[in-house]
Design a protein around this motif. Structure first.
Motif, mmCIF file in Angstrom:
data_model
loop_
_atom_site.group_PDB
_atom_site.id
_atom_site.type_symbol
_atom_site.label_atom_id
_atom_site.label_comp_id
_atom_site.label_asym_id
_atom_site.label_seq_id
_atom_site.Cartn_x
_atom_site.Cartn_y
_atom_site.Cartn_z
ATOM 1 N N VAL A 21 0.874 -1.176 0.000
ATOM 2 C CA VAL A 21 0.000 0.000 0.000
ATOM 3 C C VAL A 21 0.912 1.228 0.000
ATOM 4 O O VAL A 21 1.500 1.574 1.027
ATOM 5 C CB VAL A 21 -0.931 0.004 1.222
ATOM 6 N N LEU A 22 1.052 1.866 -1.155
ATOM 7 C CA LEU A 22 2.069 2.898 -1.358
ATOM 8 C C LEU A 22 1.491 4.302 -1.246
ATOM 9 O O LEU A 22 0.535 4.645 -1.951
ATOM 10 C CB LEU A 22 2.707 2.710 -2.737
ATOM 11 N N TYR A 23 2.097 5.115 -0.366
ATOM 12 C CA TYR A 23 1.747 6.534 -0.297
ATOM 13 C C TYR A 23 2.356 7.255 -1.496
ATOM 14 O O TYR A 23 3.541 7.095 -1.797
ATOM 15 C CB TYR A 23 2.314 7.170 0.979
ATOM 16 N N MET A 24 1.542 8.079 -2.161
ATOM 17 C CA MET A 24 2.025 8.899 -3.266
ATOM 18 C C MET A 24 1.580 10.344 -3.040
ATOM 19 O O MET A 24 0.377 10.599 -2.873
ATOM 20 C CB MET A 24 1.462 8.402 -4.602
ATOM 21 N N PRO A 25 2.506 11.309 -3.018
ATOM 22 C CA PRO A 25 2.119 12.709 -2.817
ATOM 23 C C PRO A 25 1.320 13.226 -4.008
ATOM 24 O O PRO A 25 1.810 13.235 -5.142
ATOM 25 C CB PRO A 25 3.463 13.436 -2.686
ATOM 26 N N SER A 26 0.110 13.650 -3.772
ATOM 27 C CA SER A 26 -0.764 14.056 -4.878
ATOM 28 C C SER A 26 -0.374 15.400 -5.482
ATOM 29 O O SER A 26 -0.885 15.783 -6.527
ATOM 30 C CB SER A 26 -2.214 14.101 -4.403
ATOM 31 N N SER A 27 0.545 16.099 -4.822
ATOM 32 C CA SER A 27 1.049 17.345 -5.394
ATOM 33 C C SER A 27 2.097 17.094 -6.470
ATOM 34 O O SER A 27 2.465 18.005 -7.213
ATOM 35 C CB SER A 27 1.660 18.211 -4.284
ATOM 36 N N ASN A 28 2.569 15.847 -6.571
ATOM 37 C CA ASN A 28 3.628 15.482 -7.508
ATOM 38 C C ASN A 28 3.025 14.744 -8.699
ATOM 39 O O ASN A 28 2.768 13.539 -8.636
ATOM 40 C CB ASN A 28 4.668 14.609 -6.793
ATOM 41 N N GLU A 29 2.785 15.448 -9.775
ATOM 42 C CA GLU A 29 2.129 14.844 -10.936
ATOM 43 C C GLU A 29 2.984 13.753 -11.560
ATOM 44 O O GLU A 29 2.455 12.761 -12.082
ATOM 45 C CB GLU A 29 1.798 15.925 -11.962
ATOM 46 N N ARG A 30 4.294 13.920 -11.518
ATOM 47 C CA ARG A 30 5.181 12.890 -12.057
ATOM 48 C C ARG A 30 5.043 11.594 -11.265
ATOM 49 O O ARG A 30 5.025 10.494 -11.835
ATOM 50 C CB ARG A 30 6.622 13.393 -12.014
ATOM 51 N N ALA A 31 4.944 11.699 -9.942
ATOM 52 C CA ALA A 31 4.780 10.512 -9.101
ATOM 53 C C ALA A 31 3.443 9.826 -9.391
ATOM 54 O O ALA A 31 3.363 8.590 -9.439
ATOM 55 C CB ALA A 31 4.866 10.898 -7.630
ATOM 56 N N LEU A 32 2.389 10.606 -9.590
ATOM 57 C CA LEU A 32 1.081 10.028 -9.903
ATOM 58 C C LEU A 32 1.127 9.287 -11.240
ATOM 59 O O LEU A 32 0.483 8.245 -11.402
ATOM 60 C CB LEU A 32 0.023 11.128 -9.946
ATOM 61 N N GLU A 33 1.882 9.816 -12.186
ATOM 62 C CA GLU A 33 2.012 9.144 -13.486
ATOM 63 C C GLU A 33 2.783 7.841 -13.342
ATOM 64 O O GLU A 33 2.389 6.810 -13.899
ATOM 65 C CB GLU A 33 2.724 10.079 -14.467
ATOM 66 N N LYS A 34 3.859 7.854 -12.570
ATOM 67 C CA LYS A 34 4.664 6.653 -12.356
ATOM 68 C C LYS A 34 3.856 5.558 -11.667
ATOM 69 O O LYS A 34 4.039 4.367 -11.939
ATOM 70 C CB LYS A 34 5.902 6.989 -11.514
ATOM 71 N N ALA A 35 2.958 5.961 -10.778
ATOM 72 C CA ALA A 35 2.169 4.986 -10.024
ATOM 73 C C ALA A 35 1.340 4.086 -10.924
ATOM 74 O O ALA A 35 0.998 2.959 -10.545
ATOM 75 C CB ALA A 35 1.264 5.708 -9.031
ATOM 76 N N LYS A 36 1.028 4.547 -12.117
ATOM 77 C CA LYS A 36 0.226 3.750 -13.049
ATOM 78 C C LYS A 36 0.955 2.492 -13.515
ATOM 79 O O LYS A 36 0.331 1.574 -14.037
ATOM 80 C CB LYS A 36 -0.155 4.593 -14.264
ATOM 81 N N THR A 37 2.273 2.458 -13.344
ATOM 82 C CA THR A 37 3.074 1.345 -13.846
ATOM 83 C C THR A 37 3.588 0.428 -12.748
ATOM 84 O O THR A 37 4.223 -0.585 -13.040
ATOM 85 C CB THR A 37 4.285 1.880 -14.631
ATOM 86 N N LEU A 38 3.344 0.757 -11.495
ATOM 87 C CA LEU A 38 3.922 0.000 -10.386
ATOM 88 C C LEU A 38 3.086 -1.234 -10.052
ATOM 89 O O LEU A 38 1.857 -1.183 -10.085
ATOM 90 C CB LEU A 38 4.031 0.894 -9.147
ATOM 91 N N PRO A 39 3.734 -2.349 -9.670
ATOM 92 C CA PRO A 39 3.013 -3.580 -9.335
ATOM 93 C C PRO A 39 2.461 -3.565 -7.917
ATOM 94 O O PRO A 39 2.579 -4.535 -7.161
ATOM 95 C CB PRO A 39 4.082 -4.661 -9.517
ATOM 96 N N VAL A 40 1.846 -2.458 -7.539
ATOM 97 C CA VAL A 40 1.384 -2.268 -6.173
ATOM 98 C C VAL A 40 -0.087 -2.672 -6.063
ATOM 99 O O VAL A 40 -0.850 -2.527 -7.021
ATOM 100 C CB VAL A 40 1.595 -0.790 -5.770
ATOM 101 N N ASP A 41 -0.488 -3.193 -4.913
ATOM 102 C CA ASP A 41 -1.888 -3.581 -4.721
ATOM 103 C C ASP A 41 -2.783 -2.372 -4.500
ATOM 104 O O ASP A 41 -3.918 -2.336 -4.971
ATOM 105 C CB ASP A 41 -2.022 -4.533 -3.527
ATOM 106 N N ALA A 42 -2.289 -1.389 -3.755
ATOM 107 C CA ALA A 42 -3.116 -0.229 -3.429
ATOM 108 C C ALA A 42 -2.261 1.023 -3.375
ATOM 109 O O ALA A 42 -1.079 0.979 -3.017
ATOM 110 C CB ALA A 42 -3.833 -0.440 -2.094
ATOM 111 N N LEU A 43 -2.877 2.137 -3.720
ATOM 112 C CA LEU A 43 -2.228 3.444 -3.658
ATOM 113 C C LEU A 43 -2.987 4.341 -2.691
ATOM 114 O O LEU A 43 -4.220 4.355 -2.693
ATOM 115 C CB LEU A 43 -2.211 4.103 -5.037
#
Length: 300
Positions: A21-43
């Protein structure tokens, strides 16, 4: 309070693995884009700790847009709002509820009454029925009332440990093995299991210490957590591995079920496998292992 049954991966087609379950800072658009490719169960699309005050409104808009984009595949999408009583909380909760994520994560939930108030606010803001509530357990009061929090509403689906805040509140010192908070960890797992909700462990702060992370993840698995919250994409794959049944465990589970079914066919209520007694409770555990493995396999 709502009566619930023990959390069981095999009990519902709606079961979702929450190993990573990965925390992603929503102020970071690049991080939000990268999250689309990660093998994570939950964001957890974060509006709280990872976002500076002057970026709160933009982060809120980014998180809601991400939820509504449909671009995150099978990943469970949640939004962590700012805490009750903060200047951003009401607007965060209303916007997140309207966007309709899989869940809204609320920090420092301290009582069943707060859960009920949060659920009422979610429903007033138009949250769809599928949007659940995840309550963060981060204070001594919350730990001591964890079962009441977990049982307060059918909307509540998960307890999330906030271990950094717990260390601070307890005045405890971090050390490998987490002896200072082990009783706390066990109490929250007990509360979650009693209430029939899932529970995920807190974060590991040193992203460069892979061995330390693995040791803590394995400890969490041994204590009964469903998964672990993460602060870096590099922790995802090892976390998924730790919280998934191994190939050997799956094979053993199948063997347990086959041995027990063969014994039943012969009119016996127990079986033996490799010299060990097999009873109903062992079969239940084996079926949960298989159900968990099947749910994980369905994600790929």
């Amino acid at each position: 309070m709502t009566e619930q049954t023990a959390y069981d991966p095999g009990a519902s087609a709606g079961y979702r693995p929450r190993r990573s379950v990965l925390y992603m800072p929503s102020s970071n658009e690049r991080a939000l884009e990268k999250a689309k490719t990660l093998p994570v169960d939950a964001l957890i699309l974060d509006l709280e700790d990872a976002v500076a005050p002057d970026a709160k409104e933009a982060a809120r808009e980014n998180a809601c847009a991400a939820v509504q984009s449909g671009e995150y595949g099978r990943r469970e999408l949640t939004v962590r709002v700012n805490g009750l009583g903060s200047q951003w909380h009401d607007a965060d909760l209303a916007a997140a509820a309207a966007a309709g994520p899989d869940a809204i994560v609320v920090p420092k939930v301290g009582s069943a009454d707060e859960v009920l108030a949060l659920v009422e606010a979610m429903e007033a803001a138009g949250a769809p029925e599928r949007t659940r509530l995840w309550a963060m357990v981060e204070t001594p009061v919350a730990v001591l009332h964890a079962e009441e929090i977990a049982r307060a509403s059918d909307r509540l689906a998960c307890l999330v440990l906030g271990t950094n805040d717990l260390y601070k509140e307890l005045g405890a010192t971090f050390a490998p093995g987490r002896a200072a908070i082990q009783a706390t960890l066990q109490l929250v797992v007990l509360a979650a299991r009693a209430a029939g909700v899932s529970v995920v462990d807190g974060v590991y702060n040193d992203v460069k210490d892979a061995e330390g992370f693995l040791a803590e993840a394995r400890q969490g698995r041994e204590l009964g957590f469903d998964g672990k919250t993460l602060i870096h994409p590099g922790q995802v794959e090892s976390c998924n591995e730790v919280f998934a049944p191994s190939a050997a465990q799956v094979e053993q589970a199948r063997a347990v079920i086959e041995a027990f079914e063969a014994a039943q066919a012969q009119g016996r209520g127990v079986a033996t496998l490799d010299g060990r007694l097999i009873e109903n409770l062992h079969v239940d555990t084996a079926r949960k292992v298989l159900a968990t493995a099947e749910a994980i396999a369905a994600l790929s």
